[in-house]
Design a protein around this motif. Structure first.
Motif, PDB file in Angstrom:
ATOM      1  N   PHE A 193      25.796  11.804  69.009  1.00  0.00           N
ATOM      2  CA  PHE A 193      26.617  12.016  67.824  1.00  0.00           C
ATOM      3  C   PHE A 193      27.183  10.696  67.326  1.00  0.00           C
ATOM      4  CE2 PHE A 193      30.866  13.077  66.016  1.00  0.00           C
ATOM      5  CZ  PHE A 193      30.411  13.704  64.869  1.00  0.00           C
ATOM      6  N   THR A 194      27.757   9.908  68.247  1.00  0.00           N
ATOM      7  CA  THR A 194      28.356   8.636  67.847  1.00  0.00           C
ATOM      8  C   THR A 194      28.534   7.754  69.077  1.00  0.00           C
ATOM      9  OG1 THR A 194      30.124   7.647  66.507  1.00  0.00           O
ATOM     10  CG2 THR A 194      30.789   9.315  68.126  1.00  0.00           C
ATOM     11  N   ARG A 195      28.955   6.552  68.819  1.00  0.00           N
ATOM     12  CA  ARG A 195      29.310   5.619  69.895  1.00  0.00           C
ATOM     13  C   ARG A 195      30.702   5.095  69.587  1.00  0.00           C
ATOM     14  NH1 ARG A 195      25.518   1.992  73.157  1.00  0.00           N
ATOM     15  NH2 ARG A 195      26.987   0.876  74.477  1.00  0.00           N
ATOM     16  N   VAL A 196      31.548   5.051  70.608  1.00  0.00           N
ATOM     17  CA  VAL A 196      32.876   4.459  70.498  1.00  0.00           C
ATOM     18  C   VAL A 196      32.948   3.416  71.603  1.00  0.00           C
ATOM     19  CG1 VAL A 196      35.363   4.838  70.534  1.00  0.00           C
ATOM     20  CG2 VAL A 196      33.850   6.609  69.603  1.00  0.00           C
ATOM     21  N   ARG A 197      32.962   2.173  71.196  1.00  0.00           N
ATOM     22  CA  ARG A 197      32.929   1.034  72.116  1.00  0.00           C
ATOM     23  C   ARG A 197      31.722   1.159  73.048  1.00  0.00           C
ATOM     24  NH1 ARG A 197      38.374  -2.033  72.762  1.00  0.00           N
ATOM     25  NH2 ARG A 197      37.075  -2.928  74.374  1.00  0.00           N
ATOM     26  N   LYS A 198      31.923   1.247  74.351  1.00  0.00           N
ATOM     27  CA  LYS A 198      30.783   1.278  75.280  1.00  0.00           C
ATOM     28  C   LYS A 198      30.248   2.679  75.568  1.00  0.00           C
ATOM     29  CE  LYS A 198      32.113  -2.944  77.638  1.00  0.00           C
ATOM     30  NZ  LYS A 198      32.557  -3.547  78.902  1.00  0.00           N
ATOM     31  N   CYS A 255      40.893   6.312  84.340  1.00  0.00           N
ATOM     32  CA  CYS A 255      39.733   6.003  85.171  1.00  0.00           C
ATOM     33  C   CYS A 255      38.431   6.031  84.366  1.00  0.00           C
ATOM     34  CB  CYS A 255      39.679   6.986  86.333  1.00  0.00           C
ATOM     35  SG  CYS A 255      38.412   6.588  87.551  1.00  0.00           S
ATOM     36  N   GLU A 256      38.278   7.024  83.516  1.00  0.00           N
ATOM     37  CA  GLU A 256      37.028   7.181  82.764  1.00  0.00           C
ATOM     38  C   GLU A 256      36.931   6.234  81.567  1.00  0.00           C
ATOM     39  OE1 GLU A 256      34.253   9.492  83.040  1.00  0.00           O
ATOM     40  OE2 GLU A 256      34.966   9.807  85.076  1.00  0.00           O
ATOM     41  N   ALA A 257      38.072   5.852  80.964  1.00  0.00           N
ATOM     42  CA  ALA A 257      38.001   5.088  79.711  1.00  0.00           C
ATOM     43  C   ALA A 257      39.099   4.042  79.570  1.00  0.00           C
ATOM     44  CB  ALA A 257      38.060   6.054  78.529  1.00  0.00           C
ATOM     45  N   GLY A 258      39.752   3.664  80.646  1.00  0.00           N
ATOM     46  CA  GLY A 258      40.869   2.730  80.566  1.00  0.00           C
ATOM     47  C   GLY A 258      40.555   1.411  79.895  1.00  0.00           C
ATOM     48  N   GLY A 259      39.332   0.952  79.962  1.00  0.00           N
ATOM     49  CA  GLY A 259      38.948  -0.314  79.346  1.00  0.00           C
ATOM     50  C   GLY A 259      38.367  -0.165  77.954  1.00  0.00           C
ATOM     51  N   GLU A 260      38.461   1.028  77.375  1.00  0.00           N
ATOM     52  CA  GLU A 260      37.821   1.312  76.096  1.00  0.00           C
ATOM     53  C   GLU A 260      38.769   1.285  74.909  1.00  0.00           C
ATOM     54  OE1 GLU A 260      34.239   2.014  75.645  1.00  0.00           O
ATOM     55  OE2 GLU A 260      34.550   0.833  77.461  1.00  0.00           O
ATOM     56  N   GLY A 261      40.000   0.860  75.124  1.00  0.00           N
ATOM     57  CA  GLY A 261      40.962   0.816  74.027  1.00  0.00           C
ATOM     58  C   GLY A 261      41.457   2.207  73.673  1.00  0.00           C
ATOM     59  N   GLU A 262      42.426   2.257  72.775  1.00  0.00           N
ATOM     60  CA  GLU A 262      43.051   3.532  72.422  1.00  0.00           C
ATOM     61  C   GLU A 262      42.042   4.527  71.847  1.00  0.00           C
ATOM     62  OE1 GLU A 262      46.637   5.300  69.637  1.00  0.00           O
ATOM     63  OE2 GLU A 262      46.738   3.210  70.300  1.00  0.00           O
ATOM     64  N   ASN A 263      41.175   4.073  70.920  1.00  0.00           N
ATOM     65  CA  ASN A 263      40.208   4.992  70.331  1.00  0.00           C
ATOM     66  C   ASN A 263      39.224   5.516  71.371  1.00  0.00           C
ATOM     67  OD1 ASN A 263      41.380   4.788  67.832  1.00  0.00           O
ATOM     68  ND2 ASN A 263      39.860   3.363  67.017  1.00  0.00           N
ATOM     69  N   GLY A 264      38.767   4.659  72.254  1.00  0.00           N
ATOM     70  CA  GLY A 264      37.845   5.099  73.303  1.00  0.00           C
ATOM     71  C   GLY A 264      38.489   6.106  74.232  1.00  0.00           C
TER      72      GLY A 264
END
Length: 147
Positions: A129-134, A15-24
């Protein structure tokens, strides 16, 4: 319906990150687990080292809210059955793995714009700290210790 902690965690990841790819998804799972293991501050006090308590903490995860902005939330842990990848990432995080770009992060958010706010949450207890995808990820500032 009462879900096992593993099931609930897999649902939260989807729900929180399903569209963010494996790393997200790994970064989000790591951040949630970082809250379980943090040795001070609000998350130690409220979560007490318990994943379930961390995920159920009021106001922390949009996917755990039945309403957002006074409207029904269509995307919740109850409406998002996980797939195999979500269980695998939940198991990965539950086994003690941490995504390198989420070391010590306690918050994440999607700013819906190209740049991340420097501080989050807005009480400035976290700094970018960083950004991972969105998603933007935040590590605690000294202010977090006072929460």
């Amino acid at each position: 319906m009462e879900y096992s902690t593993r099931e609930f965690f897999a649902r939260m990841i989807k729900c929180e990150a399903g569209g963010e790819g494996e790393n997200g998804m790994k970064a989000v799972a790591s951040t949630i687990m970082n809250r379980v293991h943090v040795a001070y501050g609000e998350y130690l006090r409220t979560g007490q080292g318990n994943l379930r308590l961390v995920m159920e903490q009021q106001g922390q995860f949009t996917c755990y809210m039945s309403t957002v902005g006074g409207r029904p939330n269509p995307q919740t842990v109850w409406s998002s059955p996980p797939e195999q990848i979500h269980y695998e990432i939940a198991d990965w995080a539950l086994s003690g793995n941490v995504f390198p770009d989420a070391i010590e992060t306690l918050w994440y958010m999607n700013p819906f714009r190209p740049e991340c706010p420097v501080f989050f949450p807005f009480n400035k207890s976290g700094v970018e700290f960083t950004r991972v995808r969105k998603h933007c990820f935040y590590q605690p500032t000294p202010r977090y210790a006072q929460t």
